[in-house]
Write an enzyme that holds these catalytic residues in place. Sequence first.
Site, PDB file in Angstrom:
ATOM      1  N   SER A 293     -15.038 -19.387  88.263  1.00 23.32           N
ATOM      2  CA  SER A 293     -15.291 -19.889  86.917  1.00 23.32           C
ATOM      3  C   SER A 293     -15.830 -18.794  85.989  1.00 23.32           C
ATOM      4  CB  SER A 293     -16.256 -21.078  87.016  1.00 23.32           C
ATOM      5  OG  SER A 293     -16.367 -21.759  85.792  1.00 23.32           O
ATOM      6  N   ASP A 304      -9.144  -6.920  82.007  1.00 22.60           N
ATOM      7  CA  ASP A 304      -8.096  -6.945  80.981  1.00 22.60           C
ATOM      8  C   ASP A 304      -8.309  -5.877  79.913  1.00 22.60           C
ATOM      9  OD1 ASP A 304      -6.754  -8.958  82.231  1.00 22.60           O
ATOM     10  OD2 ASP A 304      -7.289 -10.537  80.813  1.00 22.60           O
ATOM     11  N   LYS A 318     -10.798 -20.611  89.798  1.00 21.44           N
ATOM     12  CA  LYS A 318     -11.159 -21.835  89.071  1.00 21.44           C
ATOM     13  C   LYS A 318     -11.035 -21.562  87.578  1.00 21.44           C
ATOM     14  CE  LYS A 318     -14.780 -25.256  88.185  1.00 21.44           C
ATOM     15  NZ  LYS A 318     -14.729 -25.127  86.719  1.00 21.44           N
TER      16      LYS A 318
END
Length: 553
Positions: A293, A304, A318
């Site tokens: 999460s 990224d 998740k």
Amino acid sequence: MKIQANKIILWTLIGVLSVSGIFAFTTKNDKLFALAKNIDIFATLVRELDSFYVEEIDPDKLVTIGINAMLEELDPYTTYVPEEESEDFRMLTTGEYGGIGALIGNREYGNIIIMPYTGFPAQSAGLKIADQILKVDSIDVVGKATSEVSDLLKGPANTPLKLKVRRNTDTLEFDLVRRKISLKNVPYYGKLDERTGYIKLSDFTTNASNEVRKAVLDLKNQGAEQLVLDLRDNPGGLLGEAVEIVNLFIPKGKVVVKTIGKLENVNYTYKTSKSPVDKEIPLVVLINERSASAAEIVAGALQDYDRAVLIGRKSFGKGLVQTTVPLTYNAQMKVTTAKYYIPSGRCIQAIDYAQTRENGSLITVPDSLRKEFKTKNGRIVFDGAGIEPDQSVETESYAPISYSLVARSHVFDFATHYAYRHDQISDPSSFQISEEDYQDFIKFLEGKEYDYTTYLEKSVEDMKENAKKSPLYEEVKDQIEALEMKINHSKEQDLITYKEEIMKILSEEIVSRYYFQEGLIQASLDEDNDVIKAMEIFSNPKNLDQLLSASIK
């Protein structure tokens, strides 16, 4: 007759649906009609059960079971929180509760203190790991469930309680005052060497970002020129805290995560809103299969933007967003309303619960359907399976004897036995039990049960069972039995073979008796394979640059 709360909820809901005219629009909205019809059937069923069933029923219990069974058809994160569990739910989301600041658990001999948290009433009063709880105030708790004892220890801040415990052969009494307990999100941070700072982030409750910020600044003041952020075993938590932590390392105005669902009001883009603490410091993030999460959002966003090298194992996956919806009578529902999408555009959700409901087994996204995305520098990353590290490190495995010694509490009990006989030890990073201590441990095990099955024994056992199904079994029976005799393990020999591994486990457990949670973390770092890999990468700056510019293999 007393009307139960859940029955009132059902009758009220039926009335609201009727008054609002839902039944009049059945031809226009089949879904609303089906909803109203089935709620009516369910309510009628509970009412008639209460009237006709041969025994008295508990409507609260039955309705709760029904609600939970219904929600289990959706996903594990959509859950019902009845009023009596609301305080525990609040504690999970905020990390705060009123109590003494100690983790308790059950052993063969009763409920004990597993870990007193530093700076809170239990530790300040002198309670120690392995103290057996005998009484809370005037209530004898011997034989009670751990949850019952935990409830007795909790209460409003500034209220007193007395605790009677057994420590070794002594019975001790403590006077404590409950406090508002705010569990630390950063249980430990420190220096791995002169240049490298380390931060363990274990949760994302209120104030997590401030704790990480403080740790970063403090480590930089101590001379840290590079950082390891440890997100292993972090189950996630508050999304806002994850955004703020990413913001510590990337500039203002950058997208961190988007939430996208079927309702317009849950669609939102979260961006960094402040100037970063340090957007240049070399950064390694540790993740594993239990990083989930919010932890995945932090790791994924930093990956990224090519801001950090990720080390470890693929994260949990998740990518579902939960919203807490208030219900009547102070109940709540935590319901999945959207999915997370990190800056590259990928969703980190690994399991397709829509297909799982139909199939009955957990359905993961097949590799052939995983979509390709690119990081800021053009590195290829994929969706549909959590966050994959830039550098994979295999999970550290332990010998069966080590698992057995830990699972049967022999390591825990010996550490307690050791602490009763030694007032102090050296600092966590340097402490190691001696050869004499290890021989004491072997004597400590005499007469105790800790048998186990080795991997090889299990393989031969499976082979034997399969061979019994063959008509040729009698011909190979003698060879199989000879093989069994040859590989039959010796516990005594395994204590020698895996001595180094067992000594390490014992040393770490003993450290916890003196330095608690912080010491336990610190003691484990020297031989931590993920940390060792991070230090290897830091040792050559070109390694870091190459990993952040090349495609993930």
